[in-house]
Design a protein around this motif. Structure first.
Motif, PDB file in Angstrom:
ATOM      1  N   LEU A  43      89.171  47.645  24.188  1.00 53.48           N
ATOM      2  CA  LEU A  43      89.449  48.790  25.061  1.00 53.48           C
ATOM      3  C   LEU A  43      89.617  50.112  24.307  1.00 53.48           C
ATOM      4  CD1 LEU A  43      89.921  49.662  28.063  1.00 53.48           C
ATOM      5  CD2 LEU A  43      92.356  49.421  27.569  1.00 53.48           C
ATOM      6  N   TYR A  53      87.923  49.134  32.282  1.00 55.82           N
ATOM      7  CA  TYR A  53      88.255  47.821  31.744  1.00 55.82           C
ATOM      8  C   TYR A  53      87.917  46.807  32.821  1.00 55.82           C
ATOM      9  CZ  TYR A  53      91.203  43.798  30.740  1.00 55.82           C
ATOM     10  OH  TYR A  53      91.648  42.528  30.530  1.00 55.82           O
ATOM     11  N   GLY A  79      94.709  52.254  31.221  1.00 58.01           N
ATOM     12  CA  GLY A  79      94.628  52.920  29.911  1.00 58.01           C
ATOM     13  C   GLY A  79      95.181  54.333  29.911  1.00 58.01           C
ATOM     14  N   ASN A 128      87.658  41.761  26.648  1.00 62.87           N
ATOM     15  CA  ASN A 128      87.484  43.206  26.824  1.00 62.87           C
ATOM     16  C   ASN A 128      88.722  44.001  26.413  1.00 62.87           C
ATOM     17  OD1 ASN A 128      84.815  43.343  27.587  1.00 62.87           O
ATOM     18  ND2 ASN A 128      85.241  43.151  29.782  1.00 62.87           N
TER      19      ASN A 128
END
Ligand SMILES: *Cc1c(COP(=O)(O)O)cnc(C)c1O
Length: 365
Positions: free
Chosen positions: A244, A188, A163, A240
């Motif tokens: 995020l 994550y 990310g 997921n």
């Protein structure tokens, strides 16, 4: 009594969302070995990270081992790395028959110090393995220049950095390959899991053979292992990934609250935000140096109130029993100082601002 606050808490979709995602597995009875969820998650990750190749693993550690294996590094070759990391980084190098050479970190973000890398290079050096520790971005440009000059592959341990973007580009795009961990404790997660991301052609096929016992058709061209991600892990990852941005936004709110309380306090050092970098708020490390309480005292004060902080990373991996007798010619005083004084505070999406206020009151009290 106040509730216990753990250092982390896994992000999860709703029960219903996950059940919906795994429903078709009851029809297909295809539970692992590159099933439909596995292929879908790889495609999702390629799109999300903007990389040509993403290969999934049952955990991040095996991903590190497998990329070292796939690159055909010479046995006994030296890999320049940081001791300020989770021990997985160092173990992956050693378990692949390579020698970790510990290089010091820089003082602000605790990532591998590019100015100290070249002094570690010998005629045995075969790779560089830096870590985007806490999600702090390494000096990727300086490291790329050194690697190019010496013709060395760079494998990023990006376990903390899913990310994270540099000028809008995912960290997955730096180095010969980048490894992400999708362990339950990471920003994550796929319950357990990991991925390798890279651009090099030909590597994906080799990695896929290696992670399935080295099998190709009826033959075994490579000495492989079993490192495949299963369908239930991949399904968790698909769920997921939808949430995020929201999870990171919630972490950001908690992290900013910590900053409000703790920045500018004498004897407390926080990592400044990095210019051009979009962070993922994976961890909230605080260095106590010259503060009224030592790191260990702050740890104990929090523990007395059922708040679990972590001495992360302490000790340095170079100080573990299995490494400390190895020749370590390069002193790493900056890493040693950080390890001695750092504490990572609780940080997860559901951590409330009231929780952060309570934690900071204990630290500042
Ligand atoms: C979590 C982690 C790993 C290992 O990842 P797993 O998915 O748990 O195997 C490797 N390196 C670092 C820095 C980590 O934090």
């Amino acid at each position: 009594m106040n509730k216990t606050i753990n250092v982390t808490r896994s992000s999860m979709p709703t029960f219903e969302e996950y059940c919906e995602e795994i429903r078709e597995l009851w029809d297909s009875r295809w539970l692992t070995n590159s099933g439909v969820k596995h292929r879908e998650l790889e495609a999702d990750l390629r799109a999300y990270l903007g990389v040509p190749h993403a290969v999934l693993y049952t955990n991040g550690h095996l991903a590190l081992e497998h990329v070292l294996s796939a690159l055909n590094l010479p046995k006994g070759g030296e890999v320049i790395t940081t001791p300020f990391t989770f021990v997985s980084t160092t173990h992956a190098i050693a378990r692949m028959g390579l020698v970790p050479v510990f290089c010091d970190v820089e003082e602000t973000y605790y990532t591998l110090n590019p100015q100290k890398i070249e002094a570690c290079i010998t005629d045995k050096t075969c790779a560089i393995m830096p870590v985007h520790v806490y999600g702090n971005l390494c000096d990727v440009d300086a490291i790329a220049a050194i690697a190019a000059r010496h013709n060395l592959p760079v494998i990023y341990d990006a376990a903390h950095a899913f990310g994270v973007l540099k000028d809008g580009v995912s960290v997955a795009n730096f180095g010969t390959a980048a490894m992400f961990s999708f362990h339950a404790t990471k920003v994550y997660n796929t319950i357990e899991g990991g991925a390798l991301c890279f651009a090099q052609e030909g590597l994906e096929e080799k990695l896929n053979i290696l992670k399935n016992f080295g099998q190709q058709g009826e033959d075994c061209p490579l000495v492989g292992a079993n490192a495949k991600m299963n369908e239930f892990q991949a399904a968790m990852g698909i769920c997921n990934l939808r949430h995020l941005p929201d999870e990171i936004a919630k972490r950001r709110r908690a992290a900013l609250r910590y900053r409000q309380h703790l920045s500018g306090v004498n004897g407390i050092t926080l990592c400044p935000e990095q210019e051009g970098v979009t962070p993922n708020y994976a961890y909230f490390p605080v260095v106590f140096d010259g503060y009224k309480y030592t790191r260990d005292e702050v740890f104990a004060r929090l523990a007395a109130e059922h708040i679990v902080a972590r001495k992360y990373f302490y000790p340095l991996t170079s100080k573990f029993t299995c490494y400390r007798d190895a020749a370590d010619a390069h002193p790493t005083p900056v890493a040693a100082h950080v390890a001695q004084n750092v504490l990572t505070l609780p940080l997860f999406a559901d951590l409330t601002e009231a929780d952060v206020d309570r934690i900071c009151k204990i630290i500042l009290g």
